[in-house]
Enzyme design. Structure first.
Site, short mmCIF file in Angstrom:
data_model
loop_
_atom_site.label_atom_id
_atom_site.label_comp_id
_atom_site.label_asym_id
_atom_site.label_seq_id
_atom_site.Cartn_x
_atom_site.Cartn_y
_atom_site.Cartn_z
N SER A 290 0.59 -1.18 0.04
CA SER A 290 -0.14 -0.35 -0.40
C SER A 290 0.86 1.35 -0.06
O SER A 290 0.42 2.53 -0.27
CB SER A 290 -0.86 -0.03 1.25
N GLU B 183 -6.14 -1.12 -6.83
CA GLU B 183 -5.49 -0.35 -7.73
C GLU B 183 -3.99 -1.59 -8.59
O GLU B 183 -3.35 -2.00 -7.90
CB GLU B 183 -5.06 0.88 -6.91
N ASN C 273 -4.19 6.97 -1.28
CA ASN C 273 -3.84 6.70 0.42
C ASN C 273 -2.71 7.80 -0.16
O ASN C 273 -2.62 8.84 0.91
CB ASN C 273 -2.48 6.00 0.25
#
Length: 285
Positions: free
Chosen positions: A122, A155, A193
């Site tokens: 991430s 993603e 993020n």
């Protein structure tokens, strides 16, 4: 070469994220191999997956026969060698660059040259992770969101050397898993993020600056900004330690002050107040 067809999927690491990804794969009809460090950890992951699929049966979202067929399509192993015939291997281990580099280096010598290697990172650089393999063009990011079976987005991250075919194959897998995949390039934080972490950090700083309670801050953002979940509830759900780690990783790359985790949540992390998983964070559970 063309976009490779994905029939067999491997998942390395069957914690909360990895087990969720494996569950998606078996529900989508992929022959799936999950690798954990011990038979005990693998068995616990299978139990969690069976439990969640059982709840789907109770809600009449799938039949008992479909559940049994899905669970039976999941094989467990403790050996990376058993992933040799996978068309796609998704890594979902600890969020540490060194560990991921070691793993991808091992996988590079095991899986077929045409197999795709994906990381669920991430916050780390997919390009850096890809540097561990001899054919970095086959490495992509597939960043699922927690909990993977429920969150619609994935993603698909194109690293500096990722081939278009590898990206499109991963995108196709995302669609078959029932997700809404998006394509993006390998920049710190990718899309969500990069936007969400500094925004959440701003929200958490307001706790002290405006002397507002977590309850009232959450109400302000749900009732005033239309958020489906308040920032304190969201960080508790994600895990305060996870949020701090991601914030630190983004700050290290970008050096933007808004990326740095507020001192308040660093202190909470250090005290073991991690949110839902520890029973206490901004709220008690």
């Amino acid at each position: 070469m063309g976009v490779p067809e994905i029939r067999r999927v491997g998942v390395v690491g069957l914690g909360a994220m990895g087990a969720g990804i494996a569950q998606l794969a078996i529900e989508a009809g992929y022959e799936t191999i999950g690798r954990e460090l011990s038979d005990e950890l693998g068995g616990k992951a299978r139990e969690r997956i069976a439990h969640f699929l059982g709840r789907k049966v109770e809600k009449e979202r799938m039949t008992a026969e479909e559940r049994d067929a899905a669970v039976s399509s999941l094989s467990l192993t403790t050996s990376l060698d058993d992933l040799a015939d996978c068309d796609l291997v998704v890594e979902a281990i600890v969020e540490e660059l060194g560990a991921k580099l070691d793993l991808f280096g091992e996988l590079d010598g095991i899986v077929r040259p045409d197999a795709i290697l994906a990381t669920n990172t991430s916050a780390l650089s997919v390009t850096e992770i890809a540097s561990a393999v001899s054919t970095p063009e086959r490495v992509v990011g597939m960043h699922f969101f927690n909990p993977a079976p429920l969150m619609p987005l994935v993603e698909i991250v194109k690293a500096e050397l990722s081939s278009d075919d590898a990206v499109e194959a991963a995108f196709g897998v995302g669609e078959r898993l029932g997700k809404q995949p998006i394509r993006c390039h390998d920049t710190p934080g990718f899309v969500v993020n990069r936007v969400l972490i500094p925004l959440l950090n701003d929200c958490l700083r307001v706790l002290d600056e405006a002397r507002v309670t977590p309850e009232d801050l959450d109400t302000a953002m749900t009732a005033g900004a239309g958020w489906p979940m308040g920032p304190c509830t969201l960080v508790d759900l994600v895990g305060i330690d996870v949020h701090v780690h991601a914030s630190e990783a983004l700050y290290e790359k970008l050096r933007e002050p808004r990326m740095a985790p507020p001192p308040r949540i660093v202190a909470m992390r250090n005290a073991g107040l991690l949110g839902r998983k520890s029973g206490r964070g901004f709220f008690e559970y």
